[in-house]
Design a protein around this motif. Structure first.
Motif, PDB file in Angstrom:
ATOM      1  N   SER A   1     100.829 123.869 -11.322  1.00 21.65           N
ATOM      2  CA  SER A   1     102.246 124.257 -11.341  1.00 21.65           C
ATOM      3  C   SER A   1     103.039 123.158 -11.671  1.00 21.65           C
ATOM      4  O   SER A   1     104.521 123.546 -11.264  1.00 21.65           O
ATOM      5  CB  SER A   1     102.384 125.225 -10.034  1.00 21.65           C
ATOM      6  OG  SER A   1     102.016 126.368  -9.776  1.00 21.65           O
TER       7      SER A   1
ATOM      8  N   ASP B   1     106.472 120.453  -8.001  1.00 21.08           N
ATOM      9  CA  ASP B   1     104.928 120.555  -7.736  1.00 21.08           C
ATOM     10  C   ASP B   1     104.244 119.921  -8.481  1.00 21.08           C
ATOM     11  O   ASP B   1     103.021 120.258  -8.912  1.00 21.08           O
ATOM     12  CB  ASP B   1     104.571 122.090  -7.816  1.00 21.08           C
ATOM     13  CG  ASP B   1     105.070 123.086  -6.746  1.00 21.08           C
ATOM     14  OD1 ASP B   1     105.475 122.704  -5.544  1.00 21.08           O
ATOM     15  OD2 ASP B   1     105.077 124.273  -6.895  1.00 21.08           O
TER      16      ASP B   1
ATOM     17  N   THR C   1     107.237 123.847  -3.793  1.00 25.52           N
ATOM     18  CA  THR C   1     107.346 125.156  -3.351  1.00 25.52           C
ATOM     19  C   THR C   1     106.443 125.364  -1.973  1.00 25.52           C
ATOM     20  O   THR C   1     107.055 126.313  -1.084  1.00 25.52           O
ATOM     21  CB  THR C   1     106.829 126.255  -4.439  1.00 25.52           C
ATOM     22  OG1 THR C   1     105.432 125.847  -4.634  1.00 25.52           O
ATOM     23  CG2 THR C   1     107.461 126.013  -5.807  1.00 25.52           C
ATOM     24  N   HIS C   2     105.447 124.764  -1.889  1.00 34.77           N
ATOM     25  CA  HIS C   2     104.773 124.918  -0.517  1.00 34.77           C
ATOM     26  C   HIS C   2     103.799 123.588  -0.757  1.00 34.77           C
ATOM     27  O   HIS C   2     103.546 122.791  -1.373  1.00 34.77           O
ATOM     28  CB  HIS C   2     104.148 126.215  -0.328  1.00 34.77           C
ATOM     29  CG  HIS C   2     103.241 126.608  -1.468  1.00 34.77           C
ATOM     30  ND1 HIS C   2     103.462 126.718  -2.738  1.00 34.77           N
ATOM     31  CD2 HIS C   2     101.771 127.053  -1.340  1.00 34.77           C
ATOM     32  CE1 HIS C   2     102.432 126.982  -3.395  1.00 34.77           C
ATOM     33  NE2 HIS C   2     101.402 127.180  -2.450  1.00 34.77           N
TER      34      HIS C   2
ATOM     35  N   HIS D   1      99.462 122.549  -5.426  1.00 31.86           N
ATOM     36  CA  HIS D   1     100.942 121.992  -5.493  1.00 31.86           C
ATOM     37  C   HIS D   1     101.470 120.696  -5.030  1.00 31.86           C
ATOM     38  O   HIS D   1     102.407 120.409  -5.468  1.00 31.86           O
ATOM     39  CB  HIS D   1     101.726 123.208  -5.091  1.00 31.86           C
ATOM     40  CG  HIS D   1     101.476 124.454  -5.437  1.00 31.86           C
ATOM     41  ND1 HIS D   1     102.163 125.399  -6.366  1.00 31.86           N
ATOM     42  CD2 HIS D   1     100.429 125.598  -5.463  1.00 31.86           C
ATOM     43  CE1 HIS D   1     101.784 126.383  -6.621  1.00 31.86           C
ATOM     44  NE2 HIS D   1     100.712 126.648  -6.194  1.00 31.86           N
TER      45      HIS D   1
ATOM     46  N   HIS E   1     104.801 133.854   0.345  1.00 34.33           N
ATOM     47  CA  HIS E   1     103.785 133.356  -0.322  1.00 34.33           C
ATOM     48  C   HIS E   1     102.918 134.725  -0.601  1.00 34.33           C
ATOM     49  O   HIS E   1     102.760 135.431   0.160  1.00 34.33           O
ATOM     50  CB  HIS E   1     102.918 132.433   0.211  1.00 34.33           C
ATOM     51  CG  HIS E   1     101.862 131.665  -0.599  1.00 34.33           C
ATOM     52  ND1 HIS E   1     101.071 132.476  -1.100  1.00 34.33           N
ATOM     53  CD2 HIS E   1     101.678 130.539  -1.131  1.00 34.33           C
ATOM     54  CE1 HIS E   1     100.163 131.662  -1.820  1.00 34.33           C
ATOM     55  NE2 HIS E   1     100.519 130.536  -1.881  1.00 34.33           N
TER      56      HIS E   1
ATOM     57  N   HIS F   1     107.229 128.737   2.190  1.00 34.03           N
ATOM     58  CA  HIS F   1     107.245 128.749   0.831  1.00 34.03           C
ATOM     59  C   HIS F   1     108.964 128.797   0.437  1.00 34.03           C
ATOM     60  O   HIS F   1     109.748 129.617   0.692  1.00 34.03           O
ATOM     61  CB  HIS F   1     106.655 129.935   0.332  1.00 34.03           C
ATOM     62  CG  HIS F   1     106.473 130.093  -1.117  1.00 34.03           C
ATOM     63  ND1 HIS F   1     107.371 130.399  -1.959  1.00 34.03           N
ATOM     64  CD2 HIS F   1     105.125 129.515  -2.114  1.00 34.03           C
ATOM     65  CE1 HIS F   1     106.991 130.160  -3.192  1.00 34.03           C
ATOM     66  NE2 HIS F   1     105.648 129.768  -3.001  1.00 34.03           N
TER      67      HIS F   1
ATOM     68  N   SER G   1     111.131 129.362  -3.291  1.00 33.42           N
ATOM     69  CA  SER G   1     111.421 129.200  -4.915  1.00 33.42           C
ATOM     70  C   SER G   1     112.502 128.589  -5.180  1.00 33.42           C
ATOM     71  O   SER G   1     113.674 128.756  -4.569  1.00 33.42           O
ATOM     72  CB  SER G   1     111.025 130.906  -5.421  1.00 33.42           C
ATOM     73  OG  SER G   1     110.080 131.359  -5.084  1.00 33.42           O
TER      74      SER G   1
ATOM     75  N   GLY H   1     107.052 129.467  -7.906  1.00 32.79           N
ATOM     76  CA  GLY H   1     105.576 129.022  -7.163  1.00 32.79           C
ATOM     77  C   GLY H   1     104.772 130.067  -7.105  1.00 32.79           C
ATOM     78  O   GLY H   1     104.419 130.817  -7.901  1.00 32.79           O
ATOM     79  N   ASP H   2     104.633 130.516  -5.886  1.00 27.96           N
ATOM     80  CA  ASP H   2     103.669 131.408  -5.353  1.00 27.96           C
ATOM     81  C   ASP H   2     104.438 132.682  -4.667  1.00 27.96           C
ATOM     82  O   ASP H   2     103.659 133.393  -3.914  1.00 27.96           O
ATOM     83  CB  ASP H   2     102.332 131.022  -4.625  1.00 27.96           C
ATOM     84  CG  ASP H   2     101.577 130.363  -5.408  1.00 27.96           C
ATOM     85  OD1 ASP H   2     101.653 130.198  -6.613  1.00 27.96           O
ATOM     86  OD2 ASP H   2     100.662 129.661  -4.897  1.00 27.96           O
TER      87      ASP H   2
ATOM     88  N   ASN I   1     103.706 132.848 -12.265  1.00 31.94           N
ATOM     89  CA  ASN I   1     102.252 132.679 -12.127  1.00 31.94           C
ATOM     90  C   ASN I   1     101.590 133.944 -12.399  1.00 31.94           C
ATOM     91  O   ASN I   1     102.211 134.923 -12.865  1.00 31.94           O
ATOM     92  CB  ASN I   1     101.664 132.280 -10.793  1.00 31.94           C
ATOM     93  CG  ASN I   1     101.897 133.466  -9.630  1.00 31.94           C
ATOM     94  OD1 ASN I   1     102.087 134.696  -9.850  1.00 31.94           O
ATOM     95  ND2 ASN I   1     101.490 132.898  -8.344  1.00 31.94           N
TER      96      ASN I   1
ATOM     97  N   HIS J   1     100.742 127.917 -13.788  1.00 30.75           N
ATOM     98  CA  HIS J   1      99.837 127.875 -12.572  1.00 30.75           C
ATOM     99  C   HIS J   1      98.352 128.291 -13.062  1.00 30.75           C
ATOM    100  O   HIS J   1      97.847 128.957 -12.582  1.00 30.75           O
ATOM    101  CB  HIS J   1     100.566 128.733 -11.757  1.00 30.75           C
ATOM    102  CG  HIS J   1     100.024 128.408 -10.071  1.00 30.75           C
ATOM    103  ND1 HIS J   1      98.645 127.788 -10.012  1.00 30.75           N
ATOM    104  CD2 HIS J   1     100.188 128.772  -8.937  1.00 30.75           C
ATOM    105  CE1 HIS J   1      98.304 127.617  -8.701  1.00 30.75           C
ATOM    106  NE2 HIS J   1      99.073 128.335  -8.105  1.00 30.75           N
TER     107      HIS J   1
END
Length: 234
Positions: A11, A24, A59-60, A65, A119, A129, A131, A145-146, A171, A196
Motif C-alpha cells: 500500500s 504506508d 493508515t494503521h 503498512h 478495518h 484505522h 483513511s 487503506g483497509d 484495495n 495493496h
C-alpha cells in the motif's frame, strides 16, 4: 494529474507535489502474502535529505503498512518531518478535531483530512484505522487503506470534506464493495486505482487473479479500475 505518485508495492504511496508525503511507505510484510519494502525504494527513502519527505502518514500499524524500526530511522534522518497515524504520537504537526472521528492538519502545502474508518474483516474491526483525503496543488487524493465503511463518509461529514476527489486508491476487497462504489459516486472521482498487491512472486493467496476479476467486474458507470504498477511513477 499535477501530482506525481510513486508506488513501490503493498500500500505504499509517495505523493510528490509542492510537498512530499509518504503514506504506508515504510513496511515489512513478507510471510503474510505481501512483500517486504524493496531495497531500491529503501535506499531512495533513506538516501536523500529531509526536504524530500515532509510527512509520513500511516493508515494503521499492520506490518504490511508500517514498520516501527524503519520509522525510528526515518525520524532520526528527517527530524522536521510530520508523522501521523493511529496509535502514533503526532509529531511536528498540530492536528485539530473537526468532528468526532475527523481530524485536519497541514503538511506544508498539503491539507490532510484523517477520517477514522473500520478495518475490513471481522477479526480486525478493533484495529485503529484511518483513511486519508490529501489536497495539494489543486488535486485531491483519497487513500482508503483497509477501511470498510467508506460509503458512510459523505453522510457522516458532508461539507467538512472535499467536494470532489480526483484519484481514489482502493484495495482488492474494496474494489468489489458496493459501499465503495457509492463513495466513488458521492465524490465524483475521476481515476480509480487498485493497489495493496504484493509482488507476483510473493502472491501466495492468488491476489493477482482476484485483481483481474475486480477489473473486469467493476461497475460500468464508474471510471475504469486500473492496477498500479509496482516500483513506478503514476
Amino acid at each position: 494529474m499535477g501530482l506525481r505518485i510513486f508506488h513501490p508495492v503493498n500500500s505504499g504511496l509517495y505523493i510528490k507535489g509542492s510537498s512530499s508525503v509518504l503514506v504506508d511507505g515504510i513496511f515489512g510484510g513478507r510471510g503474510n502474502g505481501f512483500s517486504q519494502m524493496p531495497e531500491a525504494f529503501r535506499r531512495a527513502v533513506f538516501g536523500g535529505n529531509g526536504s524530500h519527505i515532509d510527512g509520513m502518514l500511516f493508515t494503521h500499524s499492520h506490518e504490511d503498512h508500517f514498520c516501527q524500526e524503519q520509522l525510528k530511522k526515518a525520524e532520526q534522518l528527517f527530524p522536521h518531518m510530520t508523522v501521523y497515524g493511529p496509535e502514533l504520537t503526532a509529531k511536528n504537526v498540530e492536528p485539530f478535531l473537526t468532528a468526532p472521528g475527523l481530524t485536519e492538519f497541514d503538511i506544508g502545502g498539503c491539507r490532510v483530512w484523517a477520517a477514522d474508518t473500520i478495518h475490513d474483516g471481522d477479526r480486525y474491526r478493533d484495529v485503529p484505522h484511518c483513511s486519508y483525503f490529501l489536497e495539494m496543488d489543486g488535486q485531491t487524493v483519497f487513500i482508503a487503506g483497509d477501511g470498510s465503511d467508506l460509503g458512510e463518509l459523505k453522510k457522516r461529514y458532508g461539507r467538512l470534506l472535499p467536494k470532489h476527489v480526483d484519484v481514489v486508491f482502493v484495495n482488492l476487497y474494496q474494489a468489489f464493495a458496493q459501499n465503495v462504489h457509492q463513495f466513488i459516486r458521492d465524490f465524483t472521482a475521476s481515476r480509480i486505482y487498485l493497489y495493496h498487491l504484493p509482488f507476483r512472486q510473493d502472491d501466495c493467496y492468488q491476489f493477482w487473479m482476484q485483481a483481474g476479476q475486480a477489473v473486469r467486474s467493476f461497475p460500468s458507470d464508474l471510471p475504469p479500475l486500473k492496477i498500479l504498477t509496482h516500483m513506478n511513477w503514476h
